[in-house]
Motif scaffolding. Structure first.
Motif, PDB file in Angstrom:
ATOM      1  N   PHE A  25       0.833  -1.206   0.000  1.00  0.00           N
ATOM      2  CA  PHE A  25       0.000   0.000   0.000  1.00  0.00           C
ATOM      3  C   PHE A  25       0.870   1.260   0.000  1.00  0.00           C
ATOM      4  O   PHE A  25       0.659   2.174  -0.803  1.00  0.00           O
ATOM      5  CB  PHE A  25      -0.915  -0.030   1.226  1.00  0.00           C
ATOM      6  CG  PHE A  25      -1.704   1.228   1.464  1.00  0.00           C
ATOM      7  CD1 PHE A  25      -2.749   1.580   0.624  1.00  0.00           C
ATOM      8  CD2 PHE A  25      -1.403   2.053   2.537  1.00  0.00           C
ATOM      9  CE1 PHE A  25      -3.494   2.737   0.853  1.00  0.00           C
ATOM     10  CE2 PHE A  25      -2.141   3.214   2.773  1.00  0.00           C
ATOM     11  CZ  PHE A  25      -3.177   3.553   1.931  1.00  0.00           C
ATOM     12  N   ARG A  26       1.854   1.300   0.889  1.00  0.00           N
ATOM     13  CA  ARG A  26       2.749   2.465   0.971  1.00  0.00           C
ATOM     14  C   ARG A  26       3.580   2.597  -0.307  1.00  0.00           C
ATOM     15  O   ARG A  26       3.811   3.713  -0.794  1.00  0.00           O
ATOM     16  CB  ARG A  26       3.665   2.335   2.188  1.00  0.00           C
ATOM     17  CG  ARG A  26       2.936   2.397   3.524  1.00  0.00           C
ATOM     18  CD  ARG A  26       2.261   3.734   3.720  1.00  0.00           C
ATOM     19  NE  ARG A  26       1.371   3.720   4.875  1.00  0.00           N
ATOM     20  CZ  ARG A  26       0.552   4.715   5.191  1.00  0.00           C
ATOM     21  NH1 ARG A  26       0.496   5.791   4.405  1.00  0.00           N
ATOM     22  NH2 ARG A  26      -0.216   4.647   6.249  1.00  0.00           N
ATOM     23  N   PHE A  27       4.011   1.484  -0.820  1.00  0.00           N
ATOM     24  CA  PHE A  27       4.760   1.491  -2.083  1.00  0.00           C
ATOM     25  C   PHE A  27       3.908   2.077  -3.192  1.00  0.00           C
ATOM     26  O   PHE A  27       4.364   2.930  -3.963  1.00  0.00           O
ATOM     27  CB  PHE A  27       5.188   0.059  -2.430  1.00  0.00           C
ATOM     28  CG  PHE A  27       5.748  -0.098  -3.809  1.00  0.00           C
ATOM     29  CD1 PHE A  27       7.078   0.207  -4.084  1.00  0.00           C
ATOM     30  CD2 PHE A  27       4.948  -0.558  -4.851  1.00  0.00           C
ATOM     31  CE1 PHE A  27       7.594   0.065  -5.368  1.00  0.00           C
ATOM     32  CE2 PHE A  27       5.459  -0.700  -6.139  1.00  0.00           C
ATOM     33  CZ  PHE A  27       6.792  -0.390  -6.390  1.00  0.00           C
ATOM     34  N   TYR A  28       2.670   1.650  -3.290  1.00  0.00           N
ATOM     35  CA  TYR A  28       1.748   2.122  -4.324  1.00  0.00           C
ATOM     36  C   TYR A  28       1.571   3.635  -4.239  1.00  0.00           C
ATOM     37  O   TYR A  28       1.642   4.339  -5.252  1.00  0.00           O
ATOM     38  CB  TYR A  28       0.404   1.418  -4.170  1.00  0.00           C
ATOM     39  CG  TYR A  28      -0.626   1.777  -5.217  1.00  0.00           C
ATOM     40  CD1 TYR A  28      -0.746   1.024  -6.383  1.00  0.00           C
ATOM     41  CD2 TYR A  28      -1.487   2.862  -5.052  1.00  0.00           C
ATOM     42  CE1 TYR A  28      -1.704   1.350  -7.349  1.00  0.00           C
ATOM     43  CE2 TYR A  28      -2.431   3.195  -6.006  1.00  0.00           C
ATOM     44  CZ  TYR A  28      -2.538   2.432  -7.146  1.00  0.00           C
ATOM     45  OH  TYR A  28      -3.470   2.769  -8.101  1.00  0.00           O
ATOM     46  N   LEU A  29       1.352   4.137  -3.035  1.00  0.00           N
ATOM     47  CA  LEU A  29       1.155   5.572  -2.872  1.00  0.00           C
ATOM     48  C   LEU A  29       2.393   6.360  -3.280  1.00  0.00           C
ATOM     49  O   LEU A  29       2.289   7.508  -3.711  1.00  0.00           O
ATOM     50  CB  LEU A  29       0.789   5.898  -1.414  1.00  0.00           C
ATOM     51  CG  LEU A  29      -0.575   5.406  -0.935  1.00  0.00           C
ATOM     52  CD1 LEU A  29      -0.790   5.816   0.516  1.00  0.00           C
ATOM     53  CD2 LEU A  29      -1.702   5.962  -1.805  1.00  0.00           C
ATOM     54  N   GLY A  30       3.546   5.752  -3.163  1.00  0.00           N
ATOM     55  CA  GLY A  30       4.776   6.401  -3.572  1.00  0.00           C
ATOM     56  C   GLY A  30       5.021   6.357  -5.066  1.00  0.00           C
ATOM     57  O   GLY A  30       5.983   6.962  -5.557  1.00  0.00           O
ATOM     58  N   GLN A  31       4.165   5.649  -5.784  1.00  0.00           N
ATOM     59  CA  GLN A  31       4.341   5.474  -7.230  1.00  0.00           C
ATOM     60  C   GLN A  31       3.255   6.153  -8.059  1.00  0.00           C
ATOM     61  O   GLN A  31       3.146   5.908  -9.260  1.00  0.00           O
ATOM     62  CB  GLN A  31       4.358   3.974  -7.570  1.00  0.00           C
ATOM     63  CG  GLN A  31       5.491   3.202  -6.948  1.00  0.00           C
ATOM     64  CD  GLN A  31       6.843   3.695  -7.417  1.00  0.00           C
ATOM     65  OE1 GLN A  31       7.061   3.909  -8.615  1.00  0.00           O
ATOM     66  NE2 GLN A  31       7.771   3.860  -6.492  1.00  0.00           N
ATOM     67  N   THR A  32       2.452   7.022  -7.441  1.00  0.00           N
ATOM     68  CA  THR A  32       1.303   7.572  -8.167  1.00  0.00           C
ATOM     69  C   THR A  32       1.702   8.359  -9.415  1.00  0.00           C
ATOM     70  O   THR A  32       0.935   8.423 -10.375  1.00  0.00           O
ATOM     71  CB  THR A  32       0.438   8.456  -7.248  1.00  0.00           C
ATOM     72  OG1 THR A  32       1.259   9.470  -6.657  1.00  0.00           O
ATOM     73  CG2 THR A  32      -0.205   7.629  -6.147  1.00  0.00           C
ATOM     74  N   LYS A  33       2.902   8.937  -9.415  1.00  0.00           N
ATOM     75  CA  LYS A  33       3.322   9.674 -10.613  1.00  0.00           C
ATOM     76  C   LYS A  33       3.523   8.744 -11.810  1.00  0.00           C
ATOM     77  O   LYS A  33       3.494   9.191 -12.963  1.00  0.00           O
ATOM     78  CB  LYS A  33       4.607  10.458 -10.349  1.00  0.00           C
ATOM     79  CG  LYS A  33       5.832   9.604 -10.104  1.00  0.00           C
ATOM     80  CD  LYS A  33       7.064  10.469  -9.866  1.00  0.00           C
ATOM     81  CE  LYS A  33       8.305   9.609  -9.624  1.00  0.00           C
ATOM     82  NZ  LYS A  33       9.504  10.439  -9.367  1.00  0.00           N
ATOM     83  N   ASN A  34       3.730   7.454 -11.532  1.00  0.00           N
ATOM     84  CA  ASN A  34       3.915   6.468 -12.596  1.00  0.00           C
ATOM     85  C   ASN A  34       2.632   5.704 -12.923  1.00  0.00           C
ATOM     86  O   ASN A  34       2.588   4.959 -13.897  1.00  0.00           O
ATOM     87  CB  ASN A  34       5.006   5.475 -12.204  1.00  0.00           C
ATOM     88  CG  ASN A  34       6.346   6.158 -11.975  1.00  0.00           C
ATOM     89  OD1 ASN A  34       6.750   7.016 -12.742  1.00  0.00           O
ATOM     90  ND2 ASN A  34       7.030   5.776 -10.908  1.00  0.00           N
TER      91      ASN A  34
END
Length: 234
Positions: free
Chosen positions: A98-107
Motif C-alpha cells: 500500500f505504501r509502495f503504491y502511494l509512492g508510485q502515483t506519478k507512474n
C-alpha cells in the motif's frame, strides 16, 4: 535483473504495431494530451495477465523499475503483478505494498492503470482503516491521484459503504478534467446500484453544478423519464 529483463523480452515478443497505433490514439498520447509521451507496444490485457502470472513473485524494486518505464504495458503488467500479490500477502506485507503504491502515483499515470489498481490496493487496504489519505489524494494538483481517490471507493461501494464516495465526489464537482468527470459519474452510478435514493439525494443537491459528463455517467441507468428530468435541471 535478469528476470526483469526476461519479462520485458516476453512482453516485447507479443507486441503488435497495429494495436499499438490504435492504443496511441485511444489513450490520447499526443502533445498536450493527458497521455502525452506514453508508448504502447500493442498487447492485449489477457496477454499481459499471463505474463504477470509467470512473474508473480517479482520484488517491489523490480516492480518499481517497471513502473518507471515509458512503455505502457510494462507499467500495466507491473500493476497486475502488484494487484495479484496484495490479496495473498500478510498484513505487514499488505501495508508495505500500500505504501509502495502511494509512492508510485506519478507512474500510475493513465486511466486504465488507475482503474486496474486503485480499488484492489488502495480501496481494499482502507476497508477497515481511516481514509484521510483519500481526501488528500482528492485534493492533489495532479490528475491521477484524484482519479485514484474516487475510483478506490469502488471497494467500499461493493461493501455497501457509500459515504466516502459522495464526499469525494463533492470535492471533485468542479474538477476541470473530463477523466475525473467520467470516473466520478461512474462511482456515483455504482453507488446508485446499491442505494438509488442515496444517489438521488446527492444529485438533487448537486446536479446543477455537476459537469455534464459526470451527470450523464451518474444517471446512465435511470429510467429515461427520470434521466431527462435531471438533464433538464428538474
Amino acid at each position: 535483473m535478469a528476470r526483469l529483463n526476461q519479462l520485458k523480452t516476453d512482453l516485447k515478443k507479443l507486441a503488435s504495431p497495429r494495436r499499438a497505433k490504435i492504443s496511441q490514439r485511444f489513450f490520447k498520447t499526443g502533445s498536450g494530451q493527458y497521455g502525452a509521451g506514453d508508448i504502447f507496444w500493442g498487447l492485449t490485457n489477457p496477454q499481459q495477465r499471463q505474463v504477470a502470472k509467470t512473474y508473480s513473485t517479482l520484488s517491489l524494486p523490480e516492480i518499481q523499475a517497471l513502473l518507471k518505464s515509458k512503455i505502457h504495458e510494462q507499467r500495466q503488467t507491473a500493476l497486475m503483478i502488484l494487484t495479484n500479490q496484495y490479496p495473498k500477502a500478510d498484513q505487514k506485507s499488505r501495508e508495505k505494498i500500500f505504501r509502495f503504491y502511494l509512492g508510485q502515483t506519478k507512474n500510475i499515470n493513465n486511466w486504465d492503470l488507475v482503474d486496474l489498481s486503485a480499488p484492489r490496493i488502495v480501496g481494499q487496504h482502507l476497508l477497515n482503516k481511516p481514509r484521510a489519505i483519500l481526501y488528500r489524494l482528492a485534493r492533489s494538483k495532479n490528475l491521477w491521484p484524484r482519479r485514484i481517490a474516487i475510483v478506490a471507493t469502488y471497494s467500499f461501494i461493493k461493501k455497501g459503504e457509500l459515504t466516502d464516495t459522495f464526499k469525494i465526489a463533492k470535492l471533485l464537482l468542479n474538477d476541470k478534467y473530463d477523466l475525473i468527470h467520467k470516473a466520478t459519474g461512474w462511482m456515483l452510478r455504482e453507488a446508485g446500484k446499491i442505494d438509488q435514493k442515496a444517489e438521488e439525494k446527492f444529485l438533487r443537491q448537486y446536479h446543477r453544478q455537476m459537469p455534464r459528463t459526470m451527470l450523464r455517467y451518474a444517471i446512465e441507468k435511470f429510467a429515461e423519464a427520470k434521466r431527462q428530468k435531471y438533464l433538464k435541471g428538474i
